[in-house]
Design a protein around this motif. Structure first.
Motif, PDB file in Angstrom:
ATOM      1  N   THR A   7       0.855  -1.147  -0.176  1.00  8.28           N
ATOM      2  CA  THR A   7       0.120  -0.067   0.025  1.00  8.28           C
ATOM      3  C   THR A   7       0.807   1.371   0.102  1.00  8.28           C
ATOM      4  O   THR A   7       0.320   2.393   0.041  1.00  8.28           O
ATOM      5  CB  THR A   7      -0.978   0.184   1.251  1.00  8.28           C
ATOM      6  N   PHE A   8       2.274   1.057  -0.018  1.00 13.00           N
ATOM      7  CA  PHE A   8       3.046   2.402  -0.028  1.00 13.00           C
ATOM      8  C   PHE A   8       4.111   2.262  -1.100  1.00 13.00           C
ATOM      9  O   PHE A   8       4.021   1.293  -1.904  1.00 13.00           O
ATOM     10  CB  PHE A   8       3.788   2.354   1.503  1.00 13.00           C
ATOM     11  N   GLU A   9       4.615   3.159  -1.143  1.00 17.08           N
ATOM     12  CA  GLU A   9       5.709   3.594  -2.443  1.00 17.08           C
ATOM     13  C   GLU A   9       6.690   2.757  -2.320  1.00 17.08           C
ATOM     14  O   GLU A   9       7.334   2.240  -3.305  1.00 17.08           O
ATOM     15  CB  GLU A   9       5.957   5.089  -2.602  1.00 17.08           C
ATOM     16  N   TYR A  10       7.065   2.597  -1.120  1.00 14.31           N
ATOM     17  CA  TYR A  10       8.273   1.503  -0.812  1.00 14.31           C
ATOM     18  C   TYR A  10       8.182   0.455   0.116  1.00 14.31           C
ATOM     19  O   TYR A  10       7.383   0.973   1.083  1.00 14.31           O
ATOM     20  CB  TYR A  10       9.770   2.637  -0.300  1.00 14.31           C
ATOM     21  N   ALA A  11       8.864  -0.490   0.217  1.00 12.69           N
ATOM     22  CA  ALA A  11       8.711  -1.355   1.042  1.00 12.69           C
ATOM     23  C   ALA A  11       9.631  -0.775   2.389  1.00 12.69           C
ATOM     24  O   ALA A  11      10.230  -0.041   2.311  1.00 12.69           O
ATOM     25  CB  ALA A  11       9.194  -2.830   0.696  1.00 12.69           C
ATOM     26  N   LEU A  12       9.012  -1.576   3.428  1.00 15.70           N
ATOM     27  CA  LEU A  12       9.611  -1.039   4.881  1.00 15.70           C
ATOM     28  C   LEU A  12      11.293  -1.334   4.813  1.00 15.70           C
ATOM     29  O   LEU A  12      11.850  -0.409   5.465  1.00 15.70           O
ATOM     30  CB  LEU A  12       8.723  -1.597   6.042  1.00 15.70           C
ATOM     31  N   ASP A  13      11.597  -2.264   4.248  1.00 17.27           N
ATOM     32  CA  ASP A  13      13.166  -2.809   4.329  1.00 17.27           C
ATOM     33  C   ASP A  13      13.857  -1.590   3.404  1.00 17.27           C
ATOM     34  O   ASP A  13      15.050  -1.257   3.401  1.00 17.27           O
ATOM     35  CB  ASP A  13      13.391  -3.926   3.771  1.00 17.27           C
ATOM     36  N   GLN A  14      13.168  -0.748   2.506  1.00 14.62           N
ATOM     37  CA  GLN A  14      13.602   0.104   1.623  1.00 14.62           C
ATOM     38  C   GLN A  14      13.871   1.529   2.360  1.00 14.62           C
ATOM     39  O   GLN A  14      14.099   2.679   1.831  1.00 14.62           O
ATOM     40  CB  GLN A  14      13.242   0.410   0.316  1.00 14.62           C
ATOM     41  N   ILE A  17      18.383   4.528   6.158  1.00 19.25           N
ATOM     42  CA  ILE A  17      19.439   5.694   5.725  1.00 19.25           C
ATOM     43  C   ILE A  17      20.462   5.019   4.696  1.00 19.25           C
ATOM     44  O   ILE A  17      20.385   5.854   3.530  1.00 19.25           O
ATOM     45  CB  ILE A  17      20.123   6.059   7.079  1.00 19.25           C
ATOM     46  N   GLY A  18      20.689   3.820   4.602  1.00 21.43           N
ATOM     47  CA  GLY A  18      21.420   3.169   3.515  1.00 21.43           C
ATOM     48  C   GLY A  18      20.656   3.159   2.563  1.00 21.43           C
ATOM     49  O   GLY A  18      21.088   3.519   1.419  1.00 21.43           O
ATOM     50  N   ALA A  19      19.299   2.632   2.559  1.00 22.89           N
ATOM     51  CA  ALA A  19      18.668   2.722   1.107  1.00 22.89           C
ATOM     52  C   ALA A  19      18.223   4.018   0.788  1.00 22.89           C
ATOM     53  O   ALA A  19      18.477   4.280  -0.607  1.00 22.89           O
ATOM     54  CB  ALA A  19      17.230   1.817   1.567  1.00 22.89           C
ATOM     55  N   PHE A  20      18.074   4.803   1.681  1.00 18.31           N
ATOM     56  CA  PHE A  20      17.672   6.329   1.238  1.00 18.31           C
ATOM     57  C   PHE A  20      19.183   7.199   0.474  1.00 18.31           C
ATOM     58  O   PHE A  20      18.997   7.593  -0.694  1.00 18.31           O
ATOM     59  CB  PHE A  20      17.725   7.478   2.279  1.00 18.31           C
ATOM     60  N   LEU A  21      20.206   6.785   1.014  1.00 19.91           N
ATOM     61  CA  LEU A  21      21.513   7.180   0.388  1.00 19.91           C
ATOM     62  C   LEU A  21      21.911   6.389  -1.108  1.00 19.91           C
ATOM     63  O   LEU A  21      22.741   6.938  -1.806  1.00 19.91           O
ATOM     64  CB  LEU A  21      22.686   7.004   1.382  1.00 19.91           C
ATOM     65  N   THR A  22      21.483   5.006  -1.003  1.00 23.70           N
ATOM     66  CA  THR A  22      22.000   4.315  -2.437  1.00 23.70           C
ATOM     67  C   THR A  22      20.937   3.796  -3.352  1.00 23.70           C
ATOM     68  O   THR A  22      21.403   3.615  -4.525  1.00 23.70           O
ATOM     69  CB  THR A  22      22.577   2.890  -1.701  1.00 23.70           C
ATOM     70  N   LEU A  23      19.753   3.971  -3.066  1.00 28.85           N
ATOM     71  CA  LEU A  23      18.847   3.480  -4.049  1.00 28.85           C
ATOM     72  C   LEU A  23      18.508   4.516  -5.047  1.00 28.85           C
ATOM     73  O   LEU A  23      18.356   5.714  -4.659  1.00 28.85           O
ATOM     74  CB  LEU A  23      17.558   3.190  -3.428  1.00 28.85           C
ATOM     75  N   ILE A  91      10.328  12.454   5.046  1.00 26.85           N
ATOM     76  CA  ILE A  91      10.666  12.462   3.640  1.00 26.85           C
ATOM     77  C   ILE A  91      11.519  11.038   3.720  1.00 26.85           C
ATOM     78  O   ILE A  91      11.350  10.269   2.823  1.00 26.85           O
ATOM     79  CB  ILE A  91      11.179  13.556   3.153  1.00 26.85           C
ATOM     80  N   VAL A  92      12.728  10.817   4.339  1.00 25.52           N
ATOM     81  CA  VAL A  92      13.673   9.847   4.210  1.00 25.52           C
ATOM     82  C   VAL A  92      12.771   8.602   4.805  1.00 25.52           C
ATOM     83  O   VAL A  92      12.926   7.525   3.970  1.00 25.52           O
ATOM     84  CB  VAL A  92      14.708  10.012   5.313  1.00 25.52           C
ATOM     85  N   PHE A  93      11.993   8.619   5.783  1.00 28.82           N
ATOM     86  CA  PHE A  93      11.517   7.308   6.366  1.00 28.82           C
ATOM     87  C   PHE A  93      10.081   6.924   6.118  1.00 28.82           C
ATOM     88  O   PHE A  93       9.661   6.052   6.307  1.00 28.82           O
ATOM     89  CB  PHE A  93      11.959   7.269   7.677  1.00 28.82           C
ATOM     90  N   ARG A  94       9.398   7.959   5.579  1.00 27.42           N
ATOM     91  CA  ARG A  94       8.154   7.744   5.223  1.00 27.42           C
ATOM     92  C   ARG A  94       7.272   7.114   6.104  1.00 27.42           C
ATOM     93  O   ARG A  94       7.313   7.459   7.453  1.00 27.42           O
ATOM     94  CB  ARG A  94       7.924   7.023   3.704  1.00 27.42           C
ATOM     95  N   GLN A  95       6.522   6.166   5.529  1.00 26.53           N
ATOM     96  CA  GLN A  95       5.437   5.492   6.748  1.00 26.53           C
ATOM     97  C   GLN A  95       6.254   4.639   7.926  1.00 26.53           C
ATOM     98  O   GLN A  95       5.592   4.676   8.846  1.00 26.53           O
ATOM     99  CB  GLN A  95       4.693   4.616   5.929  1.00 26.53           C
ATOM    100  N   ALA A  96       7.640   4.549   7.774  1.00 23.75           N
ATOM    101  CA  ALA A  96       7.931   3.913   8.762  1.00 23.75           C
ATOM    102  C   ALA A  96       8.329   4.684   9.847  1.00 23.75           C
ATOM    103  O   ALA A  96       8.589   4.510  11.218  1.00 23.75           O
ATOM    104  CB  ALA A  96       9.483   3.280   8.495  1.00 23.75           C
ATOM    105  N   TYR A  97       8.479   5.964   9.503  1.00 22.30           N
ATOM    106  CA  TYR A  97       8.870   7.070  10.640  1.00 22.30           C
ATOM    107  C   TYR A  97       7.322   7.630  11.143  1.00 22.30           C
ATOM    108  O   TYR A  97       7.224   7.837  12.326  1.00 22.30           O
ATOM    109  CB  TYR A  97       9.275   8.171  10.118  1.00 22.30           C
ATOM    110  N   LEU A  98       6.531   7.989  10.238  1.00 21.55           N
ATOM    111  CA  LEU A  98       5.118   8.594  10.431  1.00 21.55           C
ATOM    112  C   LEU A  98       4.221   7.499  11.161  1.00 21.55           C
ATOM    113  O   LEU A  98       3.374   8.087  12.170  1.00 21.55           O
ATOM    114  CB  LEU A  98       4.754   9.211   9.326  1.00 21.55           C
ATOM    115  N   GLY A  99       4.397   6.528  10.865  1.00 22.88           N
ATOM    116  CA  GLY A  99       3.194   5.377  11.628  1.00 22.88           C
ATOM    117  C   GLY A  99       1.792   5.778  11.397  1.00 22.88           C
ATOM    118  O   GLY A  99       1.786   6.294  10.358  1.00 22.88           O
ATOM    119  N   SER A 100       0.966   5.690  12.284  1.00 22.21           N
ATOM    120  CA  SER A 100      -0.419   5.908  12.380  1.00 22.21           C
ATOM    121  C   SER A 100      -0.686   7.272  12.311  1.00 22.21           C
ATOM    122  O   SER A 100       0.087   7.998  12.909  1.00 22.21           O
ATOM    123  CB  SER A 100      -1.104   5.228  13.496  1.00 22.21           C
ATOM    124  N   VAL A 101      -1.803   7.558  11.427  1.00 18.27           N
ATOM    125  CA  VAL A 101      -2.214   9.156  11.411  1.00 18.27           C
ATOM    126  C   VAL A 101      -2.789   9.342  12.935  1.00 18.27           C
ATOM    127  O   VAL A 101      -2.800  10.774  13.061  1.00 18.27           O
ATOM    128  CB  VAL A 101      -3.121   9.367  10.344  1.00 18.27           C
TER     129      VAL A 101
END
Length: 177
Positions: A7-14, A17-23, A91-101
């Motif tokens: 349901t999200f743009e990126y999978a949680l494993d993406q 910080i490492g994925a943010f800097l390299t993908l 922006i960097v962590f998307r739903q992994a950071y923001l969690g539930s609304v």
């Protein structure tokens, strides 16, 4: 509703910080974060310089309207620090950071940002009014804007900012990021 990867743009494993800097898919996000941090760092340094200039100069502190200038700079600092940590992390962590609304994390930080924003707006409006009085009613300027009245004005604009942002704490009125 559960957080599923499809349901999200990126999978949680993406969303690390490492994925943010390299993908390669996150290149646009890196550009946005880089530009934001250039602006945020410049704003933080400029506001700190302004506050230190006012606090260190006795000649400037004599003019009590500079209380509002310090309040505007402090409000800017609050908003910039909120942007630096909350929005950029979002922006960097998307739903992994923001969690539930419905998480308090999503509306408490924005409440303080809105308090600073509304205090900034009211202080800027009062500063414009003070400049108007200074230009058109020169004789009344010194009597109207004393040290005590400016301290009260700073307190009043801060309280008005809190009152304008307080509906944000109610579930019916939340503006989520």
């Amino acid at each position: 509703m559960s957080l599923t990867d499809d349901t999200f743009e990126y999978a949680l494993d993406q969303l690390s910080i490492g994925a943010f800097l390299t993908l390669p898919e996150r290149a646009d996000d890196r550009l946005v974060v880089g530009i934001l941090y250039i602006l945020i760092i410049f704003g933080i340094l400029a506001n700190i310089a302004l506050i230190l200039t006012v606090l260190r100069s006795k000649e400037i502190r004599i003019n009590s309207t500079y209380y509002l200038l310090v309040q505007i700079a402090a409000s800017n600092l609050i908003m910039l620090l909120s942007e630096a940590f909350f929005r950029v992390a979002g922006i960097v962590f998307r739903q992994a950071y923001l969690g539930s609304v419905h998480s308090p994390h999503n509306y408490i930080i924005l409440f303080f940002t809105q308090c600073a924003w509304w205090s900034f707006v009211f202080s800027l409006t009062l500063t414009a009014f003070i400049r108007f009085v200074c230009i058109f009613f020169v004789g009344r300027y010194d009597r109207l804007f004393t040290r005590n009245s400016m301290r009260f004005a700073v307190l009043l604009t801060s309280l008005m900012g809190i009152s304008m942002a307080s509906p944000h704490l109610s579930p019916c009125c939340r503006v989520l990021w």
